[in-house]
Design a protein around this motif. Sequence first.
Motif, PDB file in Angstrom:
ATOM      1  N   GLN A 215      -0.677  12.387  -0.998  1.00 53.21           N
ATOM      2  CA  GLN A 215      -0.361  12.754   0.372  1.00 53.21           C
ATOM      3  C   GLN A 215      -1.366  12.105   1.309  1.00 53.21           C
ATOM      4  OE1 GLN A 215      -1.408  17.127   0.738  1.00 53.21           O
ATOM      5  NE2 GLN A 215      -1.679  16.793  -1.468  1.00 53.21           N
ATOM      6  N   PRO A 216      -1.080  12.093   2.613  1.00 51.55           N
ATOM      7  CA  PRO A 216      -2.055  11.535   3.562  1.00 51.55           C
ATOM      8  C   PRO A 216      -3.358  12.328   3.554  1.00 51.55           C
ATOM      9  CG  PRO A 216       0.114  11.702   4.577  1.00 51.55           C
ATOM     10  CD  PRO A 216       0.201  12.411   3.266  1.00 51.55           C
ATOM     11  N   TYR A 217      -4.432  11.639   3.873  1.00 49.40           N
ATOM     12  CA  TYR A 217      -5.754  12.267   3.842  1.00 49.40           C
ATOM     13  C   TYR A 217      -5.883  13.304   4.960  1.00 49.40           C
ATOM     14  CZ  TYR A 217     -10.807  12.834   4.174  1.00 49.40           C
ATOM     15  OH  TYR A 217     -12.064  13.369   4.233  1.00 49.40           O
ATOM     16  N   GLY A 218      -6.462  14.432   4.615  1.00 56.91           N
ATOM     17  CA  GLY A 218      -6.725  15.485   5.584  1.00 56.91           C
ATOM     18  C   GLY A 218      -7.923  16.293   5.145  1.00 56.91           C
ATOM     19  N   ASN A 219      -8.936  16.376   5.979  1.00 56.94           N
ATOM     20  CA  ASN A 219     -10.161  17.085   5.633  1.00 56.94           C
ATOM     21  C   ASN A 219     -10.019  18.565   5.993  1.00 56.94           C
ATOM     22  OD1 ASN A 219     -12.711  17.571   4.740  1.00 56.94           O
ATOM     23  ND2 ASN A 219     -13.736  16.821   6.588  1.00 56.94           N
ATOM     24  N   GLY A 220     -10.269  19.425   5.035  1.00 58.19           N
ATOM     25  CA  GLY A 220     -10.197  20.865   5.268  1.00 58.19           C
ATOM     26  C   GLY A 220      -8.784  21.414   5.279  1.00 58.19           C
ATOM     27  N   LYS A 221      -7.790  20.624   4.848  1.00 61.69           N
ATOM     28  CA  LYS A 221      -6.401  21.083   4.829  1.00 61.69           C
ATOM     29  C   LYS A 221      -5.964  21.344   3.394  1.00 61.69           C
ATOM     30  CE  LYS A 221      -5.044  18.593   9.003  1.00 61.69           C
ATOM     31  NZ  LYS A 221      -4.102  17.602   9.589  1.00 61.69           N
ATOM     32  N   SER A 222      -5.044  22.263   3.244  1.00 63.65           N
ATOM     33  CA  SER A 222      -4.530  22.589   1.918  1.00 63.65           C
ATOM     34  C   SER A 222      -3.490  21.572   1.488  1.00 63.65           C
ATOM     35  CB  SER A 222      -3.924  23.996   1.920  1.00 63.65           C
ATOM     36  OG  SER A 222      -2.866  24.073   2.860  1.00 63.65           O
TER      37      SER A 222
ATOM     38  N   SER B 287      12.105  -4.804   4.525  1.00 65.66           N
ATOM     39  CA  SER B 287      11.076  -3.754   4.545  1.00 65.66           C
ATOM     40  C   SER B 287      11.144  -2.959   3.258  1.00 65.66           C
ATOM     41  CB  SER B 287      11.265  -2.814   5.744  1.00 65.66           C
ATOM     42  OG  SER B 287      12.503  -2.134   5.653  1.00 65.66           O
ATOM     43  N   ILE B 288       9.975  -2.416   2.868  1.00 66.85           N
ATOM     44  CA  ILE B 288       9.877  -1.594   1.662  1.00 66.85           C
ATOM     45  C   ILE B 288       8.766  -0.573   1.880  1.00 66.85           C
ATOM     46  CG2 ILE B 288       8.376  -3.322   0.590  1.00 66.85           C
ATOM     47  CD1 ILE B 288       9.367  -2.367  -2.121  1.00 66.85           C
ATOM     48  N   LEU B 289       8.975   0.641   1.358  1.00 66.65           N
ATOM     49  CA  LEU B 289       8.004   1.733   1.474  1.00 66.65           C
ATOM     50  C   LEU B 289       7.986   2.493   0.166  1.00 66.65           C
ATOM     51  CD1 LEU B 289       6.100   3.699   3.004  1.00 66.65           C
ATOM     52  CD2 LEU B 289       8.148   4.906   3.762  1.00 66.65           C
ATOM     53  N   ALA B 290       6.774   2.796  -0.354  1.00 66.34           N
ATOM     54  CA  ALA B 290       6.594   3.578  -1.571  1.00 66.34           C
ATOM     55  C   ALA B 290       5.537   4.636  -1.303  1.00 66.34           C
ATOM     56  CB  ALA B 290       6.187   2.687  -2.738  1.00 66.34           C
ATOM     57  N   GLU B 291       5.869   5.902  -1.602  1.00 65.97           N
ATOM     58  CA  GLU B 291       4.934   7.000  -1.363  1.00 65.97           C
ATOM     59  C   GLU B 291       3.934   7.149  -2.505  1.00 65.97           C
ATOM     60  OE1 GLU B 291       4.546   8.788   1.259  1.00 65.97           O
ATOM     61  OE2 GLU B 291       6.280   8.116   2.423  1.00 65.97           O
TER      62      GLU B 291
ATOM     63  N   SER C 140       0.848  -1.191   0.000  1.00 68.89           N
ATOM     64  CA  SER C 140       0.000   0.000   0.000  1.00 68.89           C
ATOM     65  C   SER C 140       0.879   1.235   0.000  1.00 68.89           C
ATOM     66  CB  SER C 140      -0.928   0.016   1.224  1.00 68.89           C
ATOM     67  OG  SER C 140      -1.769  -1.124   1.236  1.00 68.89           O
ATOM     68  N   TYR C 141       0.373   2.289  -0.643  1.00 63.56           N
ATOM     69  CA  TYR C 141       1.127   3.536  -0.702  1.00 63.56           C
ATOM     70  C   TYR C 141       1.193   4.169   0.685  1.00 63.56           C
ATOM     71  CZ  TYR C 141       0.927   3.412  -5.806  1.00 63.56           C
ATOM     72  OH  TYR C 141       1.074   3.057  -7.116  1.00 63.56           O
ATOM     73  N   GLY C 142       2.377   4.643   1.044  1.00 64.95           N
ATOM     74  CA  GLY C 142       2.547   5.350   2.305  1.00 64.95           C
ATOM     75  C   GLY C 142       2.651   4.471   3.524  1.00 64.95           C
ATOM     76  N   GLN C 143       2.635   3.140   3.363  1.00 68.34           N
ATOM     77  CA  GLN C 143       2.734   2.223   4.489  1.00 68.34           C
ATOM     78  C   GLN C 143       3.940   1.315   4.303  1.00 68.34           C
ATOM     79  OE1 GLN C 143      -0.928   0.093   5.008  1.00 68.34           O
ATOM     80  NE2 GLN C 143      -2.163   1.944   5.297  1.00 68.34           N
ATOM     81  N   THR C 144       4.722   1.154   5.362  1.00 63.71           N
ATOM     82  CA  THR C 144       5.915   0.320   5.306  1.00 63.71           C
ATOM     83  C   THR C 144       5.522  -1.145   5.454  1.00 63.71           C
ATOM     84  OG1 THR C 144       7.213   2.112   6.281  1.00 63.71           O
ATOM     85  CG2 THR C 144       8.188  -0.079   6.302  1.00 63.71           C
ATOM     86  N   LYS C 145       5.945  -1.928   4.492  1.00 61.38           N
ATOM     87  CA  LYS C 145       5.682  -3.364   4.520  1.00 61.38           C
ATOM     88  C   LYS C 145       6.899  -4.067   5.115  1.00 61.38           C
ATOM     89  CE  LYS C 145       3.384  -7.143   3.268  1.00 61.38           C
ATOM     90  NZ  LYS C 145       2.039  -7.502   3.754  1.00 61.38           N
ATOM     91  N   GLU C 146       6.727  -4.707   6.248  1.00 60.85           N
ATOM     92  CA  GLU C 146       7.817  -5.402   6.933  1.00 60.85           C
ATOM     93  C   GLU C 146       7.480  -6.883   7.049  1.00 60.85           C
ATOM     94  OE1 GLU C 146       8.462  -3.581  10.679  1.00 60.85           O
ATOM     95  OE2 GLU C 146       9.290  -1.713   9.850  1.00 60.85           O
ATOM     96  N   PHE C 147       8.458  -7.714   6.771  1.00 63.44           N
ATOM     97  CA  PHE C 147       8.303  -9.160   6.894  1.00 63.44           C
ATOM     98  C   PHE C 147       9.690  -9.767   7.024  1.00 63.44           C
ATOM     99  CE2 PHE C 147       8.658  -8.018   2.504  1.00 63.44           C
ATOM    100  CZ  PHE C 147       9.477  -8.981   1.934  1.00 63.44           C
ATOM    101  N   ASN C 148       9.747 -11.047   7.270  1.00 71.56           N
ATOM    102  CA  ASN C 148      10.999 -11.767   7.454  1.00 71.56           C
ATOM    103  C   ASN C 148      11.293 -12.623   6.227  1.00 71.56           C
ATOM    104  OD1 ASN C 148      11.322 -10.707  10.045  1.00 71.56           O
ATOM    105  ND2 ASN C 148      10.188 -12.394  10.983  1.00 71.56           N
TER     106      ASN C 148
END
Length: 654
Positions: A594-601, A501-505, A484-492
């Motif tokens: 970007q991360p979700y934000g209600n009423g933010k620019s 681990s892998i992270l993609a924005e 998933s975008y914005g979430q770090t995937k960690e496993f062994n």
Amino acid sequence: MENGEDGKTGESEPVPQTQQLCRFFSQGRYCSYGKKCKFLHVRDDASAHEKKTIRTFSQLDVTPPPANNTRAAPAAGRRPCRYFISGHCSMEDRCRFWHPPQIPTVDNMPVSGNQTRPAQRMPPVPRPSILQEVKLCDLTEDLANQLRDTEIKQLKKRFPKDQLIVQERSDGKLIYYRATVQATDPDWPFDLNEIDIMVSFPGNYPQEIFTLDIPLDQDLPPVMARHVQQASLDWLQAKHATNQLLGKIELLFRPFLRWLDRSLERLFTEGARQLKKDVDLEKAGLQFIPYQELQATVCEKSENDHSSDPASDTAAAADADEDASTEGKLEKRECERSMEGGKLLHPGCDEEQQQEEEEASHLVENIKISDPRRGTEVKVLGLRLGENTATVVAQQITVCLQCNRCKVTADLTLTGRTACTAQCEKCNASINAAFRPCMLHHYSDILGYLDLHNAAPADLVLQDCDLVLGCLSCSKECPVQNLSYGQTKEFNCEHCHSKLSILAESTRFQYIQPRTNKIGSSTVNYKTVRDPAVQKGKPLPEKGTCKHYKQSHRWLRFPCCGRAYPCDVCHDEDQDHPMELATRMICGYCAKEQPYGNGKSCISCGSMMTRGARSSHWEGGLGCRNKVKMSRNDRQKYVNTNKTVSRKAASEKK
């Protein structure tokens, strides 16, 4: 009266203790009352100093200066100026301390019967100036030799014998001096705080710079040693060139030591960064070979092959020199041409020699990309791999494509190097797509390239992509899904249980314009391809709005399927699974995810993606507060309208 007269005439009698001393004046401070002060203005050090001065003059048998001289006797409480006594006071008459009169010199002092004249103090002998630089026009051979000898003497004085090693070459022409330079910075950040240098001064020094080498047989890593040596040589050459322009010759060893002491921390830091890059490449299974070393190896091997050729030994005695020179020029030109092409070929060599030379240049071919950069580039933004994660390769991806004809989007699953053909659901247009995967690692964030026909990419569904991660510990590969975008995937790791681990924005699509091929005089132009539907820095289609929400300029990425839709209604119309609340959003003005934000620019362009929370109702104070613009159905519109208000309160309100 007798006591008064005795008090006036007897100057040596002490001051009666019945009257107290002024504590300000006695401590050398300023008394604001002055002469009107009821306390005595007397200092103990003044009388002691007068007695000491009189005793000094009496011992020297010199008549003191007259009493009417203002400089002869100091004012009450004034101390002698220590700068004037030592030789010179820059304040002169403006100095607030006492300048005692000049004492006659020892030679002019009279000597009594049994007294001996004190020993005369010899003036300091000025130190002869050491020759450091001369003008270029005044330089002679003897002067150059003198400068060279001065530099060597200074080097031997600068370093003690236990830190200096003198080595002489076998022919005796050059002498190498190996010394240990230690950092003088008290806040030195590294454990290693010294470096060995080896210098030698040629016969024509200082007309040329001295040679500098950093020995490799020390605790310093070779990469850092080579970096320090190259930076030092660059500084020496630049300094020598500057002196040449100014028309002077300067001894450069001591200025070089000062520069090295100031720049050693910076050089160590830059060398440590290069060392870290080499270590990371080695962990990833790659090897970086500088072009200079590879070229030197290939040229050396070619020279050895030519020297072993028996045909070069047989030549005519008369035309030997001409043939050799002509042959050497031709071989040099062919060597340069072959180096440009990446292969080395020589006339007269058999196939086995050519195969060996191709194996020598195989290192260069390994780092070349087999397929050129063409099509649509898929780039992963904000990629972060763990310490034990070496590489990432996509075996299967799901791309959201948009038809060029009717602008309808649909998902298409592609595998590596396998072409896929589909038809648009609305206009039945033929869509061709192929995916060429690349390897993701710490120094590359390109997932691959798309070859599309009649379609443009809109989004990469990362949750439906099948990736393979390479482990640094065991060099094995492990499959990964449901990213998933914005979430770090960690496993062994499945083999050695190391943490990966892998992270993609986000993902960016960029169409690469093909190069034009010129065949003779004609030029072949490729067909223009439409740019991707979603590009960073450009607005989304319809600025992110849809038919349901005209004031919402954004796309929402829902975690249930990993896809982006303008609103929840659009998601329910296209998908048949239960919807989950969106956790990320894409700006409709700049396509920044970007991360979700209600009423933010937007965090990138600063634009508001939704209209402000204003309505015609009161809504507890969050809505409209103007009763004129308020809805008639709102009960707050007519609150307190029948309340009696005095004229005074009404006038004050106005």
